[in-house]
Write a protein that holds these residues in place. Structure first.
Motif, mmCIF file in Angstrom:
data_model
loop_
_atom_site.group_PDB
_atom_site.id
_atom_site.type_symbol
_atom_site.label_atom_id
_atom_site.label_comp_id
_atom_site.label_asym_id
_atom_site.label_seq_id
_atom_site.Cartn_x
_atom_site.Cartn_y
_atom_site.Cartn_z
ATOM 1 N N GLU A 37 25.314 23.784 115.114
ATOM 2 C CA GLU A 37 24.463 23.204 116.141
ATOM 3 C C GLU A 37 23.133 22.748 115.516
ATOM 4 O O GLU A 37 22.585 21.714 115.867
ATOM 5 N N ALA A 38 22.654 23.533 114.551
ATOM 6 C CA ALA A 38 21.425 23.156 113.857
ATOM 7 C C ALA A 38 21.653 21.889 113.038
ATOM 8 O O ALA A 38 20.780 21.030 112.943
ATOM 9 N N MET B 227 23.713 19.532 113.835
ATOM 10 C CA MET B 227 23.709 18.443 114.808
ATOM 11 C C MET B 227 22.277 18.033 115.159
ATOM 12 O O MET B 227 21.961 16.849 115.248
ATOM 13 N N ALA B 228 21.440 19.033 115.358
ATOM 14 C CA ALA B 228 20.051 18.737 115.698
ATOM 15 C C ALA B 228 19.399 17.944 114.570
ATOM 16 O O ALA B 228 18.666 16.984 114.814
ATOM 17 N N ALA B 229 19.686 18.333 113.327
ATOM 18 C CA ALA B 229 19.099 17.629 112.188
ATOM 19 C C ALA B 229 19.611 16.201 112.101
ATOM 20 O O ALA B 229 18.886 15.287 111.721
ATOM 21 N N LYS C 294 20.510 14.417 114.681
ATOM 22 C CA LYS C 294 19.866 13.680 115.764
ATOM 23 C C LYS C 294 18.424 13.315 115.413
ATOM 24 O O LYS C 294 17.977 12.213 115.694
#
Lengths: 343, 316, 556
Positions: free
Chosen positions: C246-247, C249-251, C253
């Protein structure tokens, strides 16, 4: 006092031995270190045989424990697998400061842990400071203004904070303050890592990257501690000497800072010392989510890979730290509260 | 101000009436603890939700997948939306709640049993038994709980097959999780019970019981234990809350209850990838965990105040 | 006075010297800020010495700074690195009997410290892998198939095989150890287990050199001026270690990372909505697979459900589950069910039966096989045995667990009961000797992603000789499949040096496997990557993803 300290330290030796036996057996039974060696592919048969032998995993568990503890440089080891011992081993054992080599990273466990310890300490000490400041502030305020609106708000928030799984809190913070803030064009916090590589490892960078993980860990603990400070404070301000202090005309600020706070904060010392393990547990999840290169994350990845030497290294060091912290807290306590004596 | 008046009335009532038993006093104190009552209310609501709900939705509803309606937002058919395989979130929170609460309660039974036994034996017999048991307790206590949870969960995973109970089949992993959480959270209780026993066993009523020839077993369980019930009840109540949270942790780390059985914890874990796109997947199980744990903590707080022995002596 | 003058003179000289040096500096010196490509690794490489690692992420890393003879490009063709020519029978570099391969090396290839790359480095690498003093990850295939590796001269490598070995091109010398660095260590310590180079990667023969590796945080690689192709276009590669998807993915984005690796199919819709990020899927040889427990051992505990022995039951299972719908809904249409384990490669048998969703067919096959619901409890039975299968995969992976519950539903619809019993991923693949749940036959259906010696099609997991037992505790054929015809084909292909003949052999194997449903593909498990549009020329390959890092570029 010195005798007390020495006695306590001596008592920790059998304690740590018991801990290490329990953990060693658990760690060895929980998975197969070689399974992770293969990465995306399954490990091949003859490599498994060879590696099992080279890593000493073919020996009975108690022998493995003995080697872990005292090393194998006094006995001959079979290197090429013909069943005949060839050369002396190279391991010195934990008692002589050799925690062995990581199965995964193939380098000394102590070296790996040393790289991580400081990162975890930076995070944890900041958390401790934040937790202490906020729980004292909130706790004292709530006690002095008992049943005020803010007291109820703080109480409600602390219970909510206390009732949330930490990973959930972490994700929510991350999505609000990193992802959504960016979408809304607000200044946003970084999601991962300890510092921006382009800038480098500066104090400012680390502080900036630390905001979300520290918030995650702190919110939960502040919730618990502030409740504790509040009840301690309530107890203290109803004591006679506080009334006396008021009676002799001291301003409230003086009474609170000079008399009440000191006595109310004392028990917090023990609690903070005792809660070190809790913080480290919180670190397992928080460090993984925020990609913080600390011990908690090291533990989790070692647990996933069944990297026994690393697991054992972390657990033994943490257990030792916890035991030592307890002794330190007990001793600090005698200094802070002269009524307590150990003999 | 109002609170002060209430407590005055409380005392006036007390003066006029004959002395109350400690249990009555505790109940009165508990009744006056507003948050505890809110907590009780919350818990009753949750219990109704997971029990009454089960009459409306069957367990098959909770596990029925439908690939044509995956990840659909709340609608009339599925008031809380559906998850990644088209299962009804409402039905799953009902049955997941049963399992989560079951895990919470059972894990506490395990930890209370172990904790009380070890604490009682250790405190009552003293000497070498005490030394050995307490060293062991201390050893376990010194290892952070989450670390022990991970080790034990990995050690025991997949070791117990599915079993049937009361016409429902339970994944063996439920038992594993109960055991793992129970066996990693008894240490605190053992210490409390031991401390209680140490002080109680020297008191006259124990000496008296011994004089009339009561056996150790009966002294421990019939004479001393009832006198240390208060801290055990408080610790056990709060233990349920932390067991429910721990279940969520274990699920989050991928070591939790196996599919298709729902728990609030594994529902949260499954919602992990849908944080901003499908908020209904995490909002409802997350809120249910929060409310349950909150309710339990409120009640535990109330119990602590109500059962506080110092408070009792003051009123007696 | 004179002291002051001396100081001034020194300063002046220093200024002139530095100006002189600056003027002489190579013209390739980047003018503005360094060009950097950032990527996120889900797992941290365990070591930089490839001989000590089986880890996929480690391979990604060492491909950048330590390529071997060649890397496999995005068309799965060899992109020559240290080798000057790819050996074939046509160019005479492979002997007629297929037992000797001669490989000429690039004369211009150098290590980053200026030492030439020679055949001696390869011979040294071979010796190190075989030396029992070194705890290398795998001695395969060097110990099993090679007779000798010798240097005919500094730039001519000769490899001799004991028997023909088909997958040589993908398995031999995918990396290289610098003899001039490691030989002294080996002579001093008797092993290279603890050599600093293993973690430093500071003497490199690839386009980049490792500058910094901060454990659990990041790796920084910088351009290698001594690379044989010349200095690469970009100056730095940052590898961030991000252990949480999930981290990552955040990076992706926030644009904190340019290359996102190994994403889940569930993330594809979210990423496709992002303007500045491309999603690509790359053939990696993996297929999410169902294996059936077909053991017929004396020890009944090892055997699967008796119904599975009947090919009609296996075919019914294949018909009963709508794998297309699973790919469409659970994997968001990012992939499809593969026909054979060699999907998308020339070795894939194209006319394979795909067992399209057909519950009617499934029901009639089960009826034919004699499995009917005689006691009306919702599951079929025969001779008092209920048709309830234990279905096992790795616990904690969302999409697998979703597949399980969906398949459970489909199979329930045709009267097959499913009990889910998952294992943690590190115990799941334990050997028979270690009591591994799959190896000891503690399942009926098992699911995981399996590959071959990709890009080579070879695999040994269906050989009769690999069925685990007390005599063969480490055997890899956990399914108890012993099909004489298929076994013979698998043995023959491993010795076949003619590529066309091998393709034919694999087509035959694919047909047998599909007709008998020895293996069932759930989804074709290509790797999912994201690439930020500020970068250009990144051509990810399924063999060696970063094979062309020397020509990557970024626009600011």
């Amino acid at each position: 006092m010195t005798r007390y300290i020495i006695r306590r330290l001596l008592q920790t030796i059998p304690l740590l031995l018991i801990i290490s036996v329990i953990l060693f057996v658990l760690a060895n039974k929980m998975g197969d270190p070689l399974a992770s060696f293969g990465g995306r592919r399954r490990i091949r048969s003859d490599d498994r045989e060879r590696l099992t032998r080279k890593l000493g995993l073919d020996k009975p568990i108690l022998v493995q424990y003995a080697i872990w503890l005292v090393g194998n440089d006094w006995m001959r080891v079979d290197i090429d697998g013909d069943g005949i011992p060839d050369e002396y081993g190279t391991r010195k054992g934990v008692l002589r400061g050799d925690f062995g080599k990581s199965f995964m990273e193939k380098r000394p466990v102590l070296e790996i842990i040393r790289e991580r310890v400081s990162n975890t300490l930076i995070l944890m000490l900041t958390c401790e400071v934040v937790i202490l400041i906020f729980s004292l502030l909130i706790g004292i305020y709530s006690a002095l203004r008992q049943y005020s609106t803010l007291d109820y708000v703080f109480t409600a928030f602390s219970f909510i904070g206390y009732s949330m799984p930490i990973f959930w809190l972490a994700l929510i913070l991350m999505y609000i303050f990193a992802v959504n803030f960016k979408q809304w064009g607000l200044p946003y916090f970084p999601t991962i890592g300890m510092y921006d590589l382009a800038v480098g490892r500066t104090v400012g960078q680390i502080a900036w990257h630390m905001v979300l993980p520290v918030a995650t860990i702190s919110i939960m603990s502040v919730a618990g501690y502030s409740r504790y400070v509040r009840s301690q404070m309530l107890e203290v301000i109803s004591q006679d000497y506080i009334r006396t202090a008021y009676a002799k005309g001291l301003p409230e600020r003086m009474v609170i800072m000079g008399h009440a706070l000191k006595n109310a904060a004392l028990p917090l010392v023990t609690i903070v010392g005792m809660d070190l393990p809790l913080l480290l547990s919180g670190a397992v999840v928080t460090e993984s989510i925020f990609a913080w290169p600390g011990m908690g994350r090291l533990f989790w990845s070692a647990a996933q890979d069944t990297d026994i030497p690393v697991l054992m290294g972390i657990l033994v060091i943490i257990s030792a730290l916890v035991v030592i912290f307890q002794i330190i807290t007990d001793i600090t306590y005698t200094f802070l509260d002269p009524r307590i004596r150990y003999n | 101000m109002t609170t002060t008046e209430v407590s005055w009335e409380f005392f006036e009532e007390e003066i006029e009436r004959p002395p109350l038993t400690p249990a009555q006093v505790a109940w009165r104190r508990f009744r006056c603890h507003k948050m505890a009552l809110v907590g009780v209310g919350l818990l009753i609501a949750i219990f109704l939700y997971v029990i009454v709900g089960a009459f409306i939705y069957s367990e098959a509803d909770a596990n029925r997948t439908d690939l044509s309606i995956t990840l659909s937002p709340p609608s009339r058919d599925h008031p809380l939306g559906t998850d990644g395989t088209g299962r009804c979130i409402l039905a799953r929170t009902i049955y997941g709640g049963q399992i989560s609460v079951l895990i919470g309660l059972s894990a506490v039974i395990v930890s209370v049993t172990v904790g009380v036994l070890i604490g009682a034996i250790s405190g009552y017999y003293g000497g070498h038994i005490d030394a050995i048991l307490m060293r062991f307790t201390e050893a376990m206590f010194n290892i952070p709980q989450l670390f022990l949870l991970i080790l034990l969960a990995k050690l025991l995973s997949g070791k117990i097959p599915t079993f049937k109970l009361l016409g429902r089949s339970f994944s063996g992993s439920v038992i594993v999780i109960i055991g793992v959480i129970g066996l990693t959270s008894w240490m605190y209780l053992a210490r409390i019970v031991r401390a209680n026993f140490l002080s109680l066993k020297e008191q006259e009523f124990v000496t008296a019981a011994r004089c009339i020839g009561s056996r150790n077993f009966s002294i421990i369980f019939e004479h001393i234990l009832p006198n240390s019930v208060a801290p055990i009840v408080v610790a056990a109540t709060l233990g349920v809350a932390s067991a429910i949270i721990n279940e969520a942790y274990v699920s989050f780390l991928g070591l939790g209850v196996q599919p298709p059985t729902a728990t609030w914890g594994n529902m949260l874990d499954q919602a992990y990838h849908h944080l901003d796109s499908e908020p209904w997947m995490w909002f409802f199980p997350g809120m249910l965990i929060l409310l349950t744990v909150l309710g339990i903590n409120f009640v535990g707080d109330g119990l602590r105040d109500a059962l506080d022995p110092r408070a009792l002596t003051q009123t007696e | 006075m004179s002291l002051k003058r001396l100081a001034w003179t020194t300063l002046l000289l220093a200024t002139i010297a530095s100006m002189f040096l600056a003027a002489c500096a190579p013209a390739t010196e980047p003018p503005g800020p360094p060009k950097t490509v950032t990527m996120t690794f889900f797992e941290e490489p365990d070591t930089f010495n490839a001989a000590y690692s089986g880890m996929w992420y480690a391979m990604l890393a060492y491909n950048i700074f330590n390529p071997g003879l060649w890397l496999w490009d995005n068309n799965l063709e060899p992109s020559l690195e240290m080798a000057a020519e790819f050996p074939t029978k046509e160019n005479g570099l492979i002997s007629e009997d297929g037992l000797t391969i001669t490989i000429p090396l690039k004369e211009e290839a150098k290590w980053s410290d200026g030492e030439p790359v020679t055949a001696g480095d390869f011979v040294f690498t071979y010796e190190m892998i075989l030396d029992p003093a070194n705890t290398v990850q795998s001695t395969w295939p060097y110990a099993d198939y090679l007779d000798s590796v010798t240097a005919q001269d500094d730039h001519m490598l000769v490899i001799k095989f004991g028997e023909p070995f088909a997958p040589w091109a993908t398995t031999l010398f995918t990396f290289l150890m610098p003899e001039h660095v490691l030989r002294p260590v080996f002579e001093a310590e008797g092993t290279i287990d603890d050599a600093e180079w293993n973690r430093a990667g500071d003497v490199a023969n690839g386009a980049f050199i490792v500058r910094e590796w901060v454990a659990a945080s990041h790796i920084i690689l910088e351009a290698n001026d001594n690379y044989w192709r010349g200095r690469p276009t970009i100056d730095e590669i940052y590898i961030l270690i991000v252990p949480d998807d999930e981290a990552q993915m955040a990076a992706i984005k926030t644009g904190d990372t340019d290359i996102g690796i190994f994403l889940s199919y569930a993330d594809i819709p979210t990423i496709e909505a992002l303007e500045d990020v491309d999603v690509i899927t790359v053939l990696s040889g993996y297929n999410e697979s169902w294996f059936f427990n077909l053991n017929t051992d004396e020890d009944a505990a090892k055997n699967g459900h008796p119904a599975l022995q009947d090919v009609r039951v296996r075919q019914a299972i294949a018909y009963a589950v709508d794998f297309d719908a699973i790919c469409e809904e659970l994997l968001f249409g990012g992939t499809y069910p593969p026909g054979t384990m060699w999907e998308e490669t020339p070795y894939n048998y194209p006319d394979v039966n795909l067992y399209a969703y057909d519950p009617v067919m499934a029901n009639s096959l089960l009826d034919d096989a004699g499995w009917v619901d005689s006691n009306d409890d919702g599951t079929r039975d025969k001779d008092g045995v209920e048709l309830i299968l234990t279905y096992s995969t790795t616990a904690g992976r969302e999409v697998r667990e979703q597949t399980q519950v969906v398949a459970q539903q489909y199979l329930a619809d045709v009267g097959i009961g499913i009990e889910i019993a998952n294992n943690s991923y590190d115990t799941m693949w334990n050997s028979y000797g270690d009591g591994g749940p799959i190896a000891t036959g503690n399942y009926d259906i098992a699911e995981w992603s399996e590959t071959t010696d990709f890009p080579d099609p070879n695999t040994s997991i269906f050989l009769c000789s690999e069925i685990p037992s007390d005599d063969v505790p480490v055997g890899g054929n956990w399914y108890g499949i012993c099909d004489q015809e298929m076994d013979a084909l698998f043995q023959a292909q491993a010795l076949e040096m003619d590529p066309d003949k091998r393709i034919e052999q694999f087509h035959d194997i694919g047909k047998i496997m599909s007709d008998n449903v020895y293996w069932l593909g759930v989804w074709h498990d290509n790797d999912v990557w994201t690439i930020n549009k500020r970068t250009s020329n990144i051509k990810i390959s399924g063999g060696n993803p970063f094979w062309n890092c020397f020509e990557w570029d970024v626009s600011e």
